[in-house]
Design a protein around this motif. Structure first.
Motif, PDB file in Angstrom:
ATOM      1  N   TRP A   1       0.808  -1.230   0.000  1.00  0.00           N
ATOM      2  CA  TRP A   1       0.000   0.000   0.000  1.00  0.00           C
ATOM      3  C   TRP A   1       0.838   1.276   0.000  1.00  0.00           C
ATOM      4  CZ3 TRP A   1       0.464   3.697   3.806  1.00  0.00           C
ATOM      5  CH2 TRP A   1       1.176   3.293   4.959  1.00  0.00           C
ATOM      6  N   SER A   2       2.031   1.247   0.623  1.00  0.00           N
ATOM      7  CA  SER A   2       2.822   2.461   0.798  1.00  0.00           C
ATOM      8  C   SER A   2       3.275   3.063  -0.533  1.00  0.00           C
ATOM      9  CB  SER A   2       4.035   2.159   1.684  1.00  0.00           C
ATOM     10  OG  SER A   2       4.829   3.305   1.869  1.00  0.00           O
ATOM     11  N   ASP A   3       3.760   2.221  -1.441  1.00  0.00           N
ATOM     12  CA  ASP A   3       4.171   2.719  -2.756  1.00  0.00           C
ATOM     13  C   ASP A   3       2.993   3.365  -3.485  1.00  0.00           C
ATOM     14  OD1 ASP A   3       6.733   1.829  -2.324  1.00  0.00           O
ATOM     15  OD2 ASP A   3       6.562   0.060  -3.610  1.00  0.00           O
ATOM     16  N   GLU A   4       1.853   2.690  -3.418  1.00  0.00           N
ATOM     17  CA  GLU A   4       0.660   3.211  -4.105  1.00  0.00           C
ATOM     18  C   GLU A   4       0.226   4.545  -3.513  1.00  0.00           C
ATOM     19  OE1 GLU A   4      -3.954   1.861  -5.181  1.00  0.00           O
ATOM     20  OE2 GLU A   4      -2.590   0.455  -4.182  1.00  0.00           O
ATOM     21  N   LEU A   5       0.336   4.674  -2.187  1.00  0.00           N
ATOM     22  CA  LEU A   5      -0.045   5.933  -1.550  1.00  0.00           C
ATOM     23  C   LEU A   5       0.869   7.069  -2.002  1.00  0.00           C
ATOM     24  CD1 LEU A   5      -1.708   7.569   0.474  1.00  0.00           C
ATOM     25  CD2 LEU A   5      -0.071   6.880   2.253  1.00  0.00           C
TER      26      LEU A   5
ATOM     27  N   LEU B   1      -2.646   4.265  10.689  1.00  0.00           N
ATOM     28  CA  LEU B   1      -3.602   3.325  10.108  1.00  0.00           C
ATOM     29  C   LEU B   1      -3.539   2.021  10.891  1.00  0.00           C
ATOM     30  CD1 LEU B   1      -2.656   3.942   6.349  1.00  0.00           C
ATOM     31  CD2 LEU B   1      -4.166   5.303   7.822  1.00  0.00           C
ATOM     32  N   ASP B   2      -4.552   1.771  11.702  1.00  0.00           N
ATOM     33  CA  ASP B   2      -4.579   0.588  12.562  1.00  0.00           C
ATOM     34  C   ASP B   2      -3.245   0.410  13.300  1.00  0.00           C
ATOM     35  OD1 ASP B   2      -7.127  -0.636  12.575  1.00  0.00           O
ATOM     36  OD2 ASP B   2      -6.207  -2.589  12.307  1.00  0.00           O
ATOM     37  N   PRO B   3      -2.853   1.390  14.089  1.00  0.00           N
ATOM     38  CA  PRO B   3      -1.527   1.355  14.723  1.00  0.00           C
ATOM     39  C   PRO B   3      -1.444   0.307  15.831  1.00  0.00           C
ATOM     40  CG  PRO B   3      -2.802   3.178  15.602  1.00  0.00           C
ATOM     41  CD  PRO B   3      -3.624   2.583  14.476  1.00  0.00           C
ATOM     42  N   VAL B   4      -0.356  -0.439  15.859  1.00  0.00           N
ATOM     43  CA  VAL B   4      -0.114  -1.372  16.960  1.00  0.00           C
ATOM     44  C   VAL B   4       0.517  -0.585  18.105  1.00  0.00           C
ATOM     45  CG1 VAL B   4       2.171  -2.034  16.104  1.00  0.00           C
ATOM     46  CG2 VAL B   4       0.936  -3.556  17.630  1.00  0.00           C
ATOM     47  N   SER B   5       0.134  -0.900  19.325  1.00  0.00           N
ATOM     48  CA  SER B   5       0.551  -0.101  20.475  1.00  0.00           C
ATOM     49  C   SER B   5       1.750  -0.660  21.211  1.00  0.00           C
ATOM     50  CB  SER B   5      -0.629   0.021  21.458  1.00  0.00           C
ATOM     51  OG  SER B   5      -0.267   0.745  22.594  1.00  0.00           O
TER      52      SER B   5
ATOM     53  N   VAL C   1     -13.552   3.179  10.523  1.00  0.00           N
ATOM     54  CA  VAL C   1     -13.952   2.898   9.145  1.00  0.00           C
ATOM     55  C   VAL C   1     -14.457   1.466   8.970  1.00  0.00           C
ATOM     56  CG1 VAL C   1     -12.350   4.626   8.282  1.00  0.00           C
ATOM     57  CG2 VAL C   1     -11.604   2.246   8.454  1.00  0.00           C
ATOM     58  N   THR C   2     -14.768   0.809  10.072  1.00  0.00           N
ATOM     59  CA  THR C   2     -15.181  -0.597  10.047  1.00  0.00           C
ATOM     60  C   THR C   2     -16.364  -0.825   9.115  1.00  0.00           C
ATOM     61  OG1 THR C   2     -14.512  -0.721  12.374  1.00  0.00           O
ATOM     62  CG2 THR C   2     -15.789  -2.569  11.487  1.00  0.00           C
ATOM     63  N   LEU C   3     -17.367   0.013   9.224  1.00  0.00           N
ATOM     64  CA  LEU C   3     -18.614  -0.191   8.485  1.00  0.00           C
ATOM     65  C   LEU C   3     -18.514   0.186   7.011  1.00  0.00           C
ATOM     66  CD1 LEU C   3     -21.150   1.162  11.155  1.00  0.00           C
ATOM     67  CD2 LEU C   3     -20.464  -1.210  10.709  1.00  0.00           C
ATOM     68  N   LEU C   4     -17.398   0.761   6.603  1.00  0.00           N
ATOM     69  CA  LEU C   4     -17.251   1.198   5.216  1.00  0.00           C
ATOM     70  C   LEU C   4     -16.649   0.136   4.306  1.00  0.00           C
ATOM     71  CD1 LEU C   4     -16.045   4.888   5.669  1.00  0.00           C
ATOM     72  CD2 LEU C   4     -18.344   4.037   5.195  1.00  0.00           C
ATOM     73  N   GLN C   5     -16.317  -1.014   4.859  1.00  0.00           N
ATOM     74  CA  GLN C   5     -15.743  -2.071   4.019  1.00  0.00           C
ATOM     75  C   GLN C   5     -16.842  -2.701   3.173  1.00  0.00           C
ATOM     76  OE1 GLN C   5     -13.357  -4.921   6.096  1.00  0.00           O
ATOM     77  NE2 GLN C   5     -12.516  -5.811   4.230  1.00  0.00           N
TER      78      GLN C   5
ATOM     79  N   ARG D   1      -6.392   0.361   2.898  1.00  0.00           N
ATOM     80  CA  ARG D   1      -7.126   0.471   1.639  1.00  0.00           C
ATOM     81  C   ARG D   1      -8.127   1.615   1.700  1.00  0.00           C
ATOM     82  NH1 ARG D   1      -6.421   0.655  -3.191  1.00  0.00           N
ATOM     83  NH2 ARG D   1      -4.935  -1.027  -2.772  1.00  0.00           N
ATOM     84  N   TYR D   2      -8.783   1.755   2.846  1.00  0.00           N
ATOM     85  CA  TYR D   2      -9.717   2.880   2.994  1.00  0.00           C
ATOM     86  C   TYR D   2      -8.981   4.194   2.796  1.00  0.00           C
ATOM     87  CZ  TYR D   2     -12.345   6.644   4.980  1.00  0.00           C
ATOM     88  OH  TYR D   2     -12.955   7.865   5.142  1.00  0.00           O
ATOM     89  N   TYR D   3      -7.825   4.339   3.449  1.00  0.00           N
ATOM     90  CA  TYR D   3      -7.092   5.604   3.378  1.00  0.00           C
ATOM     91  C   TYR D   3      -6.632   5.888   1.952  1.00  0.00           C
ATOM     92  CZ  TYR D   3      -4.091   9.433   4.869  1.00  0.00           C
ATOM     93  OH  TYR D   3      -3.531  10.682   5.036  1.00  0.00           O
ATOM     94  N   LEU D   4      -6.172   4.850   1.255  1.00  0.00           N
ATOM     95  CA  LEU D   4      -5.778   5.027  -0.136  1.00  0.00           C
ATOM     96  C   LEU D   4      -6.922   5.567  -0.979  1.00  0.00           C
ATOM     97  CD1 LEU D   4      -3.581   1.884  -0.866  1.00  0.00           C
ATOM     98  CD2 LEU D   4      -2.978   4.229  -1.475  1.00  0.00           C
ATOM     99  N   ASN D   5      -8.067   4.931  -0.856  1.00  0.00           N
ATOM    100  CA  ASN D   5      -9.237   5.354  -1.639  1.00  0.00           C
ATOM    101  C   ASN D   5      -9.667   6.771  -1.264  1.00  0.00           C
ATOM    102  OD1 ASN D   5      -9.213   2.850  -2.833  1.00  0.00           O
ATOM    103  ND2 ASN D   5     -10.908   2.025  -1.626  1.00  0.00           N
ATOM    104  N   ALA D   6      -9.650   7.052   0.047  1.00  0.00           N
ATOM    105  CA  ALA D   6     -10.088   8.368   0.510  1.00  0.00           C
ATOM    106  C   ALA D   6      -9.114   9.451   0.077  1.00  0.00           C
ATOM    107  CB  ALA D   6     -10.233   8.356   2.033  1.00  0.00           C
TER     108      ALA D   6
END
Length: 269
Positions: free
Chosen positions: A71-75, A166-170, A216-220, A235-240
């Motif tokens: 995803w990073s390259d595409e972004l 984007l969905d960061p791990v803590s 963004v759970t419900l937007l999938q 993927r949501y962030y890319l599209n948005a």
């Protein structure tokens, strides 16, 4: 004599039930800590060319066991091509960070990621023409983003910083479970966070107290039904972003979110 025998027996039981079983755990913990914090040369990742006169830099960092191609390259390609109107006359640099050599281990990725970010941030602070950056991180790549912000701000606090998680791990270094929750968003001038509440990765499914969180759970949609919850926010962030629907701090529309409260989720439908 009997009392002494009872004391010895109690000591023996304590050693067998507490001390001896704890030794492997302590040794493993020490071993992991040495492996994670061992000095490394990150220059192959942190050093890259930046053209003279660059005013605005975007960066993105993939997560654990991932690669820029997911995803990073595409972004970064989208950030190059789908330029927001306010940025069209700005000299820009776009960087997809490939740190696969240090992101394939859940214990190492957070510590190495932050160190890589610190080195990048300190280098960016030396770009005299730089006005602002936008760093985006997924999963463990969020620690790269945090490091970038902290490294840059430690050298030059006048440069504007937007961090997007984007969905960061803590979890940091395998032991500090709430590190990301406590620190993501504390450094930047503006932070936005995108989560999928179905995800079970620690810290990735709750609001960040220091940023604006979008659920963004419900937007999938069925079109993306095969994308797992932990990857869906990318993927949501890319599209948005391609639709110019995400907040941009530098010369942009991020200030319109100030009416929302940090630390709470804005559920998108």
């Amino acid at each position: 004599m009997l009392k002494l025998t009872k004391h010895k027996l109690a000591s023996l039981v304590f050693w067998w039930l507490v001390i001896i079983p704890a030794i492997p755990f302590v040794l493993v913990t020490i071993g992991i800590s040495i492996y994670v914090y061992w000095p490394r040369d990150f220059s192959s990742v942190s050093e890259f060319q930046i053209a003279k006169g660059t005013q605005y830099i975007t960066l993105s960092a993939h997560g654990v066991n991932d690669s820029p191609s997911s995803w990073s390259d595409e972004l970064q390609q989208a950030m190059t091509a789908e330029i927001y109107p306010q940025l069209q006359s700005v000299n820009q640099h776009h960087q997809s960070i490939d740190w696969q050599d240090y992101s394939d281990n859940v214990f190492l990725c957070s510590v190495a990621g932050k160190k890589i970010g610190l080195e990048i941030g300190e280098r960016l602070a030396e770009v005299l023409s730089l006005k602002a950056i936008h760093a985006v991180g997924h999963s463990c790549g969020s620690f790269v983003v945090l490091g970038i912000c902290e490294g840059l701000k430690s050298m030059n606090s006048n440069i504007l910083v937007q961090t997007s998680y984007l969905d960061p791990v803590s979890v940091y270094s395998g032991f500090y479970w709430d590190y990301g929750i406590e620190y993501f968003g504390t450094c930047a001038d503006f932070t936005d966070n995108y989560i999928d509440t179905r995800d079970t990765v620690p810290g990735s499914n709750i609001p960040l107290p220091h940023g604006f969180t979008f659920d963004v759970t419900l937007l999938q949609t069925p079109e993306y039904s095969l994308i797992p919850p932990h990857a869906w926010p990318t993927r949501y962030y890319l599209n948005a972003y391609k639709a110019q629907q995400v907040p941009i701090l530098y010369l942009g529309n991020a200030n319109t979110l100030q009416s929302y409260k940090k630390g709470e989720s804005l559920v998108l439908h």
